[in-house]
Each structure stands twice: as structure tokens, then as C-alpha cells.
Write a protein that holds these residues in place. Structure first.
Motif, short mmCIF file in Angstrom:
data_model
loop_
_atom_site.label_atom_id
_atom_site.label_comp_id
_atom_site.label_asym_id
_atom_site.label_seq_id
_atom_site.Cartn_x
_atom_site.Cartn_y
_atom_site.Cartn_z
N ASP A 1 -12.36 5.73 -0.92
CA ASP A 1 -11.59 4.97 -0.85
C ASP A 1 -10.45 5.60 -0.98
N TYR A 2 -9.22 4.14 -0.15
CA TYR A 2 -7.94 4.69 -0.02
C TYR A 2 -7.82 3.47 -1.58
N ASP A 3 -6.91 4.08 -2.34
CA ASP A 3 -6.30 3.99 -3.90
C ASP A 3 -4.83 3.74 -3.56
N GLU A 4 -4.29 2.03 -4.36
CA GLU A 4 -2.47 2.07 -4.32
C GLU A 4 -2.33 1.93 -5.69
N CYS A 5 -3.21 2.02 -6.79
CA CYS A 5 -2.67 2.15 -8.79
C CYS A 5 -1.60 3.28 -8.71
N THR A 6 -0.94 2.80 -9.96
CA THR A 6 0.29 3.09 -10.37
C THR A 6 0.68 4.29 -11.28
N ASP A 7 -0.12 4.32 -11.93
CA ASP A 7 -0.41 5.13 -12.93
C ASP A 7 -0.54 6.16 -12.78
#
Length: 191
Positions: free
Chosen positions: A128-134
Motif C-alpha cells: 500500500d501507499y501510506d500518508e501517515c505523518t508520525d
């Protein structure tokens, strides 16, 4: 026992049949002249070539999604340890891009067409692609993706077996690097 004095049919070889390995010269000559436009792909590749190309195109999509995810994480990593982790993400992005290049090159060698179509990358990708920020979330998302890649490549190597030794060896090399990535990410998560 000294191997130089060992004679067939003596000792542990008793009852074992001597076999020779010989090549099928007629098949070799036919392969050399049939379908010259196919380049290195000889009739010996058999009925699996198209299926292998499909597997490789799905692996290509996975690698490209991984490049994009790592690049996003590289540019958006923030926090005290972010410079070192971001550097790791960038290194992995470059290595995933190199995997994609190897896979695309092999697809072409097999007479296929590498599928770089951005509109279908996510549906063909195993990861998957991921856009989390931490940072912890980024590390975890990348570790999950690497573990998915490890299992995907392991299964591909097993499926391909002796049907295409060149592709299998290439995939084994990529698999080893994906395992290394997973180990590195796991180490970061333990800190």
C-alpha cells in the motif's frame, strides 16, 4: 577414502548406476534458429513466459508504489530522529527504484512490456501507499510493506522454480535486499 583412488562400483557406489549428462544437440540447434525476433527467449521458456511477465509487472507496480511511499516519508519525516530515519527512507527509495529497473529490464528481455501506468499502480501493487505523518507510523507502514514484498518475492521464487532460472535468480537477489530493508526498519522501531 581418497577420491582420486575411488573407483565407480566400489564401496558406497555399489549398486548405483553411472549416469551421464548430455545435451540435446538437435533441440539446441532448433532453439538457435527458431523465432530469431524473440531475442534470448527460446522455445525452452515454454508456456510460462506470459504468466511470469504478469508476476513481474505486479512486482514492478509494488516497487514503484514503494518508491513513492518512501519518497513521501523522506520529505515529510519530522522529529528529533527524523534526519537519520529520513536518510534511511531515501536510501530505500533508491534501492526500490533499482529493483523496479531490474524487473522492467527482465520483462523486456522476456518479450513483454513493462507496465508503468500510474492509473493502475495501486491495484496491481502488493503493498500500500501510506500518508501517515508520525515517524513510528512511517516506520511501521514501511516495515509492513517490506514484509509483504518479502513474502511476495518468496512465493514468486517458489512458483517460478526452474521454469525461468534467470528471473528466479534476479528475484532471489531482490528478495535478499527486501529482507535487509525489513531488518533495518525493525531495528528502528525497537529504538
Amino acid at each position: 577414502m581418497n577420491k582420486s583412488t575411488h573407483k565407480p562400483g566400489s564401496g558406497n557406489d555399489a549398486g548405483r548406476e553411472q549416469k551421464t549428462l548430455t545435451l540435446d544437440e538437435e533441440a539446441i540447434r532448433r532453439a538457435g534458429t527458431a523465432d530469431l525476433g524473440d531475442g534470448a527467449v527460446t522455445p525452452g521458456y515454454g508456456p510460462y513466459r506470459e504468466a511470469i511477465i504478469k508476476l513481474l509487472n505486479d512486482a514492478l507496480a509494488t516497487e514503484l508504489v514503494c518508491v513513492l511511499r518512501y519518497k513521501r516519508h523522506y520529505f515529510t519525516a519530522d522529529g528529533l530522529e527524523s534526519p537519520a530515519i529520513a536518510a534511511e527512507f531515501l536510501e530505500h527509495a533508491h534501492e526500490e527504484a533499482a529493483h523496479a529497473d531490474k524487473i522492467a529490464e527482465r520483462i523486456v528481455q522476456l518479450g513483454g512490456s513493462p507496465n508503468f501506468n500510474p492509473s493502475s499502480l495501486l491495484e496491481r501493487s502488493h503493498a500500500d501507499y501510506d500518508e501517515c505523518t508520525d515517524l513510528k507510523g512511517m516506520l511501521r507502514a514501511n516495515l509492513v510493506a517490506e514484509r509483504i514484498a518479502v513474502e511476495s518475492y518468496r512465493q514468486m521464487v517458489e512458483l517460478i522454480g526452474d521454469k525461468d532460472p534467470t528471473t528466479r535468480r534476479m528475484l532471489e537477489g531482490v528478495l535478499a535486499e527486501e529482507e535487509e530493508h525489513a531488518d533495518e526498519l525493525s531495528d528502528w522501531l525497537k529504538r
